[in-house]
Structure formats: C-alpha cells, structure tokens
Design an enzyme around this catalytic site. Sequence first.
Site, PDB file in Angstrom:
ATOM      1  N   GLU A  48       0.811  -1.225   0.000  1.00  0.00           N
ATOM      2  CA  GLU A  48       0.000   0.000   0.000  1.00  0.00           C
ATOM      3  C   GLU A  48       0.846   1.277   0.000  1.00  0.00           C
ATOM      4  O   GLU A  48       0.793   2.049   0.980  1.00  0.00           O
ATOM      5  CB  GLU A  48      -0.954   0.008   1.198  1.00  0.00           C
ATOM      6  CG  GLU A  48      -1.954  -1.119   1.202  1.00  0.00           C
ATOM      7  CD  GLU A  48      -3.012  -0.983   2.310  1.00  0.00           C
ATOM      8  OE1 GLU A  48      -3.002   0.034   3.031  1.00  0.00           O
ATOM      9  OE2 GLU A  48      -3.848  -1.889   2.440  1.00  0.00           O
ATOM     10  N   GLU A  80      -5.118  -8.601   1.073  1.00  0.00           N
ATOM     11  CA  GLU A  80      -5.728  -8.277   2.369  1.00  0.00           C
ATOM     12  C   GLU A  80      -7.219  -8.050   2.197  1.00  0.00           C
ATOM     13  O   GLU A  80      -7.653  -7.402   1.236  1.00  0.00           O
ATOM     14  CB  GLU A  80      -5.137  -6.989   2.975  1.00  0.00           C
ATOM     15  CG  GLU A  80      -3.744  -7.131   3.511  1.00  0.00           C
ATOM     16  CD  GLU A  80      -3.216  -5.852   4.159  1.00  0.00           C
ATOM     17  OE1 GLU A  80      -4.040  -5.018   4.613  1.00  0.00           O
ATOM     18  OE2 GLU A  80      -1.990  -5.704   4.199  1.00  0.00           O
TER      19      GLU A  80
HETATM   20  C1  FCB Z   1      -4.118  -2.125   5.813  1.00  0.00           C
HETATM   21  C2  FCB Z   1      -2.686  -2.444   6.250  1.00  0.00           C
HETATM   22  C3  FCB Z   1      -2.616  -3.540   7.269  1.00  0.00           C
HETATM   23  C4  FCB Z   1      -3.738  -3.467   8.287  1.00  0.00           C
HETATM   24  C5  FCB Z   1      -5.076  -3.280   7.620  1.00  0.00           C
HETATM   25  C6  FCB Z   1      -6.235  -3.217   8.571  1.00  0.00           C
HETATM   26  O1  FCB Z   1      -4.164  -0.845   5.238  1.00  0.00           O
HETATM   27  O2  FCB Z   1      -1.937  -2.827   5.120  1.00  0.00           O
HETATM   28  O3  FCB Z   1      -1.337  -3.524   7.853  1.00  0.00           O
HETATM   29  O4  FCB Z   1      -3.462  -2.506   9.219  1.00  0.00           O
HETATM   30  O5  FCB Z   1      -5.054  -2.116   6.834  1.00  0.00           O
END
Ligand code: FCB
Length: 481
Positions: free
Chosen positions: A175, A370
């Site tokens: 990110e 994620e």
């Molecule tokens: C994302 C991050 C991860 C975690 C999630 C909830 O943006 O990459 O580390 O904190 O959010």
Amino acid sequence: MNGPTTNGAPGARRFPDGFLWGAGTSAYQIEGAVNEDGRGRSIWDVFSHTPGTVRTGETGDIACDSYHRLGDDVACLAELGVGAYRFSIAWSRVLPSGRGPVNQAGLDYYRALVDELRAHGIVPVATVYHWDLPQALEDEGGWASRDTAELLAQYAAVLADALGDRVGMWTTVNEPQQTVHQGYRLGTHAPGHRDLRLAAAAAHHILLGHGLALQALRAALPARVPVGIALDPHPYRAVGEDAKLVATQLDADQNRICVDPVLHGTYPAHANPELLPPDALIHEGDLTAISAPVDFIGVNYYRPHYVRSGDWSNLRLGETPVPDHPGFVEYLPPERPQTVMGWLVEPDGLYEILTRLHRESRGLPLYITENGCAAEDYVNPDGDINDVERVDYIHGHLDAVLRALADGVDVAGYFHWSLLDNFEWAWGYRRRFGLYYVDYGTQRRLPKRSAAFYAGIVRSGELPALDPVVPELPLAPVAES
Ligand code: FCB
C-alpha cells in the site's frame, strides 16, 4: 458460476482448483522483540513512542511476541489448513541502519519462519516493505529522498539471496498510497509528516522503490517465483450528479496516483497538481522501471467511500468535509453496515475493484492480499469468541470473489487480514482484525468462530450457501510455548 461440482452441500459454490488460500500479518504489527538480536529502530518505534500518536499510548514493543512464538503462529496457520502465509520482513532487523552490513540474527529469524512454514506445507509469501522504514533512513530524508528507493532495492537483493530459494511469492511494497497519504499528508502514521511537498516526493520514490526492488528480485530469483505489489484501490461513489466530478478527482488523487504508474507508466494528468511529483524528481527511465511487468497485482480491499454535497458549517452525523472541495462531504450511508473502524461493509466494492484491475491490467492474475474487518471481539463465559460479524464479512466478500471469477477475472488467491489480532497502527491494540484472538496478557492465540468458518471454506474449497452454516468450534487453542 459454471465451476467444478461441489462436494454436495446444497447451494455451496466451488472455487477453482489451485486457488491459493492464506492469511496475512506484518512485521511491526506482530513481532515485538524490538531491541533483540541487533534489530535497529524503525520509524514505527519512534512514532509509537511519541505521545499522542497511538490511542492510549500503545506501541509494538511486545505486540503478539511472534519473534518468540513463530511456532504458535505457524500452528494456527496449519490448523486453518491454508496453503500460504503472507508476512513482512522488518528492514531494520536485517539491515539495522537500512544499509551496510547484514545482521545475520535478523535474517535467521526469517529463515526459521520460512523453514517452519515449509515444514507444514505452507507457501511463504514475503512482503519486502510493510511501512517500517529504518529510522536511520528517515533521518536522511526517508521516502522524500531518492536514495531510499535505491536502498530498498539493495535490501531486496539481500533478501532474495538469503531467502530466495524458499519464499514462494514476493510483494515489493505494501500500500504505497497509505504511506504517502497517512505518513506524509495527514501525519496519522509514521513518520508523521504533514507536508504536501514531501508527500509528492515520497509518492514517486516509494513507487520507484517498488520498480527497483522488482528488478533486484528478478535478477536474483528463479524465473518461476512470482513478484508483485500490494495496492489498495477503493471505490469512490458519488451520490447525486453534482458529486460525480469530486468522486473522479478523489479517485485520481487516492487510487490512480499509484495504480496508473504501476500499470501504465504515467501519473494521472487530472490528479491534484499539489499531490503529483514534480517533473524534476522524475528521472528518465523511472516510469519504465515502475511499470515493468509484475507477475500479479495484490489487492488490499476493505471498504468504499461515499461522497455527496453537504454543508460544511452544519455537518450531519458521519459526514467529514472533503478537503479542497468546499460543499462536498464524505459520509457513511446510515442504511449500510459498518465495522467498529467506521468502515462501510460493501462486498460489491471488492467486485468492482477486481473487475476494474482485471480490465486495466489486461488480465493479470490478482491475489487479494488483504481483506478483513475489525470487530468488538471478546471471550464469552464458555470460552468462545463468537465473531458473527467477521463470518458474515468473509462470506460476503468471498461471494464477491466468486462473482468476479464467474465474470472471467483471474483471481488466484485470497489472504485474510489478519491471522491474529495485532497492533493496528494508530489504533494500537484497540482494534482486533484476527481470525485468532490474542490474549495479550498470556499471548495465547484462541480461534474465533471465523477461524472455524474460514477453515471450513479452505478445506472444502467451497463457499457455503446463504446464511453461513457455522460449525461448532472444532479448533483447540494453540498451547502456550
Ligand atoms: C491495511 C494495512 C494492514 C492493516 C489493515 C487493517 O491498510 O496494510 O497492515 O493494518 O489495513
């Protein structure tokens, strides 16, 4: 979906053979042991120890103590039955001052982790950079300095040499947009700057870091090892005709600013000029390096954003002004569910992002690197953690994945965020995202109801129909080590 037949559960839908199931974490969020075995300080050590940065003053000093409990973490993964684990490597454990001599003890920890995963048949998926820049490099200018991009590549080369034969997949940077936005514009994440000029420079250098690290990994790794980047584009939804332009602008400022350089080798012309890197910082060849072909795109998806016109002098509940766009607000439609983070729950947003990236990347494999939610989890008097919100969240989002697959999108895997409750950045330990509940007093990992639900999906390769049928908790707590 015209997929393979199911094992017979009525209405269950099957994921393609070979779909990679996993769960993820990142180094600073779980490891602890910040002063052990020669680890250098990172920007998150310094930031979290600065009063007023993290709720209730918490730090990652101990976190989930994974540095001493990697066996427990791998036992959780094995219990889930997942095929892969996404973790990140702490730059300052391996190179305490960001460059120069390698700290062998730091590398040994990751070697041990990777070996333990392999011993359980779990593919290690390593992220080179998940937000924990060595503080020594921040002191030299951090991501606002071009040198940091080159040093990231040197560090990636060290990792490839040491672990390249054992790690199954790599992501360069996690990110990049959040580093720029929260770390350099808002100041809510380390290193805590609020400076648009630094942010614009950081945007270019972290993307360049991705491009150079990609080259370094490719040079050292066998050709079969996939390398990608984890991006976090999220839909901006305009409510009302008058908000459409604002939504398009926010999409350029927050999504295209990272997606376009990586996929197309250009910065979005219509992004806010204050956010774009100045031409003088973009050297010849930079955008070619940034847009060099990746093997996959990692997609981190949590929520969409809604914008509409609104009165800044009389904000309604859930509205926040959209900076630089007087008369427009971001808001939370009250009819839609939201999590304890105040994040909207909308699986359609995932479907939309997957189809969009599929189109724009001309069919690259996509891994959801994620996806998950925080909830008010607690251990009830029977010892169970009955996180029905998370079960529902997983069900809804995997349904969106199945719809994208049915429409021809190459979604190759899904990594739930997170394996464990952990240090959720500026929220500290107040926000729990794990499939496993961490009792921070004893460091025991306890499977939540969602862990059992997810394990059922992983083992069967099927999403059960309609309301998820949640089995009684069959998973035993992982013993203390
Ligand atoms: C994302 C991050 C991860 C975690 C999630 C909830 O943006 O990459 O580390 O904190 O959010």
